[in-house]
Design an enzyme around this catalytic site. Structure first.
Site, PDB file in Angstrom:
ATOM      1  N   ASP A  95       0.855  -1.182   0.000  1.00 25.73           N
ATOM      2  CA  ASP A  95       0.000   0.000   0.000  1.00 25.73           C
ATOM      3  C   ASP A  95       0.893   1.235   0.000  1.00 25.73           C
ATOM      4  OD1 ASP A  95      -2.051   1.761   0.108  1.00 25.73           O
ATOM      5  OD2 ASP A  95      -2.884   1.054   2.005  1.00 25.73           O
ATOM      6  N   ALA A  96       1.245   1.694  -1.206  1.00 27.62           N
ATOM      7  CA  ALA A  96       2.112   2.854  -1.352  1.00 27.62           C
ATOM      8  C   ALA A  96       1.440   3.977  -2.134  1.00 27.62           C
ATOM      9  CB  ALA A  96       3.421   2.457  -2.041  1.00 27.62           C
ATOM     10  N   LYS A  97       0.334   3.658  -2.825  1.00 28.99           N
ATOM     11  CA  LYS A  97      -0.472   4.644  -3.559  1.00 28.99           C
ATOM     12  C   LYS A  97       0.385   5.555  -4.432  1.00 28.99           C
ATOM     13  CE  LYS A  97      -4.237   4.638  -0.173  1.00 28.99           C
ATOM     14  NZ  LYS A  97      -3.614   3.822   0.912  1.00 28.99           N
ATOM     15  N   ARG A  98       1.294   4.962  -5.185  1.00 26.23           N
ATOM     16  CA  ARG A  98       2.159   5.752  -6.043  1.00 26.23           C
ATOM     17  C   ARG A  98       1.404   6.238  -7.278  1.00 26.23           C
ATOM     18  NH1 ARG A  98       4.839   5.765  -1.731  1.00 26.23           N
ATOM     19  NH2 ARG A  98       7.008   5.056  -1.670  1.00 26.23           N
ATOM     20  N   THR A 125      -0.766  -0.685  -4.694  1.00 21.48           N
ATOM     21  CA  THR A 125      -1.817   0.310  -4.861  1.00 21.48           C
ATOM     22  C   THR A 125      -1.249   1.515  -5.596  1.00 21.48           C
ATOM     23  OG1 THR A 125      -1.368   1.319  -2.694  1.00 21.48           O
ATOM     24  CG2 THR A 125      -3.083  -0.377  -2.793  1.00 21.48           C
TER      25      THR A 125
END
Length: 279
Positions: A95-98, A125
């Site tokens: 879960d890094a939402k890059r 993510t």
């Protein structure tokens, strides 16, 4: 050739149940566990979660930010956590939402989706709000590596609506547009596509959206944020079998006792199974 993420996820969900447990070492959780808010506490927390649950949950979702806040030593703990979880048989969703463009997006993708990277994860993510096409480097590398992506589509935070519910010139809103892109990515994939959406479990009736993207739907919000497994059919409708409910604090607050962590995860998993339609 590496088996695609969607196929591996489908098997893990069928064998272990669909539960995804976050590895979110908030400072407050470390304190609740009697640990110091430092790298040693971070390592003890993460290792305990992996050792307790890696043989019984389908997916772990470490939140990169809670490791990054300790700098390079925290990232080293994250690398070890990912490697130990995958070695124990669990899938890892980072879960890094890059989200960025061009060579920068390609570099983010290489950090988490290149097979020889120390942070290589089964899925990542990503944020599409520089335009879905900006994710192309991650999509390409995920396909090459047999990994997956979870794209922010309909998130449960109140602020998300000003972007995700904005209506385009064609009359479709932005969230629905992201779902349509993912459905196109997953066309013809069996038993499940590798490109999923993040759709909040707290959003209520989503019957106006086409959630049948032939890919997984990560559903944060179960547990501490107020949604229950029993709510999932009402939110996701016919797409319920592709839902991956995410629980973090609802399980993690039961540590550091290993048996309590296991009992909590098993309770959530049983409640999810009970919510699924039979047949």
């Amino acid at each position: 050739m590496t088996e695609p993420f969607g196929a591996r996820l489908r098997r893990a969900m069928d064998e272990r149940g669909p539960l995804c447990v976050g590895i979110d070492p908030h400072a407050s959780l470390l304190t609740e566990w009697g640990l110091n808010d430092d790298v040693a506490g971070l390592e003890r927390f993460s290792r305990t979660v992996v050792e307790a649950l890696s043989d019984r949950v389908a997916v772990f979702k470490p939140q990169s930010a809670f490791f990054e806040r300790f700098g390079s030593r925290g990232v080293a703990v994250l690398e070890k956590t990912v490697q130990e979880a995958r070695a124990a048989g669990a899938l890892v969703l980072m879960d890094a939402k890059r989200g960025d463009i061009g060579s920068t997006m390609a570099a983010y993708a290489e950090a988490f989706l290149r097979k020889d990277s120390p942070l290589f994860s089964d899925a990542l993510t990503v944020s599409p709000y520089l335009g879905y096409g900006s994710l192309s480097p991650a999509v390409v590398l995920a396909r090459e590596s047999g990994a997956g992506l979870f794209v922010l589509a309909l998130t449960s935070n109140p602020e998300g609506g000003e972007v995700q519910h904005a209506v385009r010139a064609d009359g479709r809103n932005v969230g629905a547009t992201m779902l349509a892109h993912l459905a196109a990515e997953n066309t013809g994939e069996e038993p499940l596509g590798s490109f999923g959406a993040v759709v909040g479990a707290t959003l209520g009736d989503l019957s106006s959206y086409d959630l049948d993207i032939n890919g997984p739907l990560l559903a944060p919000g179960v547990g501490a944020q107020g949604a229950t497994p029993a709510d999932l059919p009402g939110v996701f409708g016919a797409a319920i079998r592709n839902v991956v409910p995410n629980v973090s604090r609802g399980v993690l607050r039961n540590g550091p006792d290993v048996s309590a962590l296991r009992a909590s995860a098993e309770r959530f998993a049983d409640e999810v199974r009970s919510a699924l339609p039979t047949g």
